[in-house]
Write an enzyme that holds these catalytic residues in place. Structure first.
Site, PDB file in Angstrom:
ATOM      1  N   LYS A 128       0.987  -1.043   0.129  1.00 34.93           N
ATOM      2  CA  LYS A 128      -0.092  -0.157  -0.032  1.00 34.93           C
ATOM      3  C   LYS A 128       0.870   1.270   0.151  1.00 34.93           C
ATOM      4  CE  LYS A 128      -3.653   2.214   2.844  1.00 34.93           C
ATOM      5  NZ  LYS A 128      -4.351   1.772   4.055  1.00 34.93           N
ATOM      6  N   SER A 135      -9.395   1.511   3.280  1.00 36.53           N
ATOM      7  CA  SER A 135      -8.382   2.456   2.488  1.00 36.53           C
ATOM      8  C   SER A 135      -7.464   1.658   1.768  1.00 36.53           C
ATOM      9  CB  SER A 135      -7.798   3.244   3.342  1.00 36.53           C
ATOM     10  OG  SER A 135      -6.985   2.567   4.343  1.00 36.53           O
ATOM     11  N   SER A 169      -9.608  -0.817   7.519  1.00 34.70           N
ATOM     12  CA  SER A 169      -9.127  -0.530   6.184  1.00 34.70           C
ATOM     13  C   SER A 169      -8.146  -1.806   5.590  1.00 34.70           C
ATOM     14  CB  SER A 169      -8.049   0.595   6.166  1.00 34.70           C
ATOM     15  OG  SER A 169      -8.811   1.822   6.224  1.00 34.70           O
TER      16      SER A 169
END
Lengths: 467, 68
Positions: free
Chosen positions: A83, A158, A182
């Site tokens: 990420k 996210s 997330s």
């Protein structure tokens, strides 16, 4: 070395065996996933920055080492992604934001160091919601990731690119982060496995913070075994991370394959039936999973805790306060450089009273103590993750409506390990999911229960058809 | 000040007081909505359950002894 089967859907465990026995070349494996990504990711935006040149460099190194007999372990030659709030030396860490464009990492995050040391093949930086809070957004320098099962739908966030890339077969394993859900949200929406481990189990050093006391680094994979393998690699005490737990780690695959006879499973039903009303297909998936676990020999009962709204209010008060403290300077100087969603969600912390923040942390302690006491009655808890299947990504009202309809945030408050696992598909072909939650540092038991459920169902064998 | 009487002018002044002077009209509206939402959330923080001795979780730590 030669290819075997469809490399896109190899699990980490399968790949590891093929790589170890020299039946699969790391270079061939990486090239297959690079080609798949180049063919399809223009429609899914999982990557902010694919790094095929670095992947091939890692793969060639792994191939040379394995051929010499220097196999490092089950991640040697296995592709992974990060990420884009996780540092990788020499690459930008943008947090998917104009604010951090050009922010070149000077060192690897601890989790990156560990994956590189294990011989992993780094495929690139993955999309996120802006600063792990604002998305899906169309007003940022890069587009949002989309759902591999239907690109018109939201993929969760996210850690959106981590869910999409894993679900789409662009890579078998990815790192995400989780402050209010997330890792587990994209896992649920993309039909993959997502672990938010115990608070402090995985170092956060080298990761852009959202809210210090709620941030967790976690793992997304397509199978439970792969998830446990990856957590084995990245867990461990870090004296330079103030939140790091000094606790024995590892052995997360040790209980896989053991049955669940006599395991006490509590169904935390009021989260999704009373506190919020989940979509019937979501609720039905959890009920069917509870029934399946009972058939496998688990002792299933219903349990209760404080109302979901109390946990969520506590989470959002702490999260927005801590996050605004980080973003205040940029909010003063560069408010126009945020996307609208991140800006509005972050500004919610601007005027939280100090007393409210402190009281939220006092309530956090009470909620946590009471929640942990439940583990005198049960060994693990199952409950909802998202209350709804993925909505359309181009429908801001639906995104806003479903954004807060979740029951993941409680376990950021309690710091409990929580695993999102698929429970099937909606009538529209979108993944459904649930959480399995345990007491602190009980990841091995959670994986055992999840693995038994996974083996008794066939969700893991189902893959999306990409456009 | 309750949500009922919080105005865009109030929010602009509050923002200016903490140095947020560069907000556009639209961004000020975002701040108003965000502040209203945060205040509404206060009602869900059940502080009536707290006694004076209840400590904050400033130092949040866990051990395997938690739970069973």
């Amino acid at each position: 070395m030669s290819a075997t089967g469809d490399l896109a859907w190899l699990t980490v465990a399968e790949a590891a065996e093929l790589l170890r026995t020299k039946k699969l070349s790391p270079v061939e494996y990486a090239n297959a996933l690079i080609a798949r990504t180049e063919r399809h990711d223009k429609n899914y935006n999982a990557y902010l920055r694919a790094t095929p040149e670095l992947a091939l460099e890692d793969a060639r190194r792994a191939e040379g080492e394995i051929m010499r007999g220097d196999w490092r372990g089950p991640f040697h030659g296995v592709p992974y992604g990060l990420k884009d709030i996780v540092d990788y030396t020499g690459l930008p860490t943008t947090a998917h934001s104009k604010i951090l464009q050009g922010n070149i990492a000077k060192a690897d995050a601890v989790v990156t160091q560990k994956l590189r040391a294990a011989g992993g093949v780094f495929m690139g930086k993955l999309s996120t919601h802006e600063f792990a809070i604002g998305g899906p957004s169309f007003d940022l320098p890069w587009p949002p990731a989309r759902n591999p099962w239907n690109r018109d739908h939201f993929c969760g966030g996210s850690s959106s690119g981590s869910g999409t890339a894993t679900g789409a077969g662009f890579l078998p394993a990815a790192i995400g982060t989780d402050t209010g859900g997330s890792v587990r949200n994209p896992a649920s929406m993309c039909g993959v496995i997502g672990m938010k481990p115990t608070y402090g189990l995985v170092s956060r050093r080298g990761v852009v913070p959202l809210a210090f006391s709620l941030d967790h680094v976690g793992t997304l994979t397509r199978t439970v075994r792969d998830n446990a393998l990856m957590l084995d690699l990245i867990a461990g005490h870090d004296a330079q991370d103030p939140g790091s737990a000094n606790h024995a780690t590892g052995g997360y695959t040790a209980q896989l394959g053991r049955d669940v006879k006599g395991i006490r499973v509590g169904v935390l039903r009021h989260f999704y039936t009373r506190d919020m009303q989940a979509d019937p297909e979501i609720a039905g998936g959890i009920e069917a999973a509870a029934k399946k676990l009972a058939e496998l020999g688990a002792e299933v009962c219903e349990i209760s805790t404080a109302p979901l709204g109390e946990y969520i209010a506590c989470n959002r008060t702490i999260l927005t306060s801590e996050a605004f403290a980080i973003h205040e300077k940029w909010m003063r100087e560069r408010p126009q450089d945020y996307g609208a969603l991140a800006r509005e969600r972050l500004m919610a912390g601007a005027f939280v009273r100090a007393a409210d923040y402190v009281n939220a942390t006092r309530l956090r302690r009470k909620l946590t103590d009471a929640f942990h006491a439940l583990f005198c009655e049960v060994d693990v808890i199952i409950t909802s993750s998202s209350m709804d299947p993925a909505c359309r990504i181009d429908d801001p009202k639906a995104v806003e409506y479903t954004y807060g309809r979740q029951s993941r945030a409680p376990f950021n408050i309690t710091g409990s390990p929580a695993l999102s696992v698929p429970t099937g598909f909606s009538k529209n072909g979108l993944p459904l999911g649930m959480q399995i939650v345990g007491k602190p540092f009980s990841e091995a038991l959670i994986y055992r229960v999840a693995h038994a459920y996974e083996q008794a169902t066939d969700w893991v064998s189902m893959h999306p058809t990409l456009v | 000040m309750t949500n009922d009487n919080l105005t865009i002018d109030d929010v602009r002044k509050m923002a200016a007081d903490i140095g947020m002077t560069r907000l556009s009209e639209g961004q000020s509206q975002e701040l108003l909505r965000a502040t209203q939402a945060a205040r509404a959330r206060r009602a869900s923080l059940h502080t009536d359950k707290l006694t004076p001795a209840d400590e904050p979780a400033h130092v949040f730590s866990l051990t395997s002894g938690n739970g069973r």
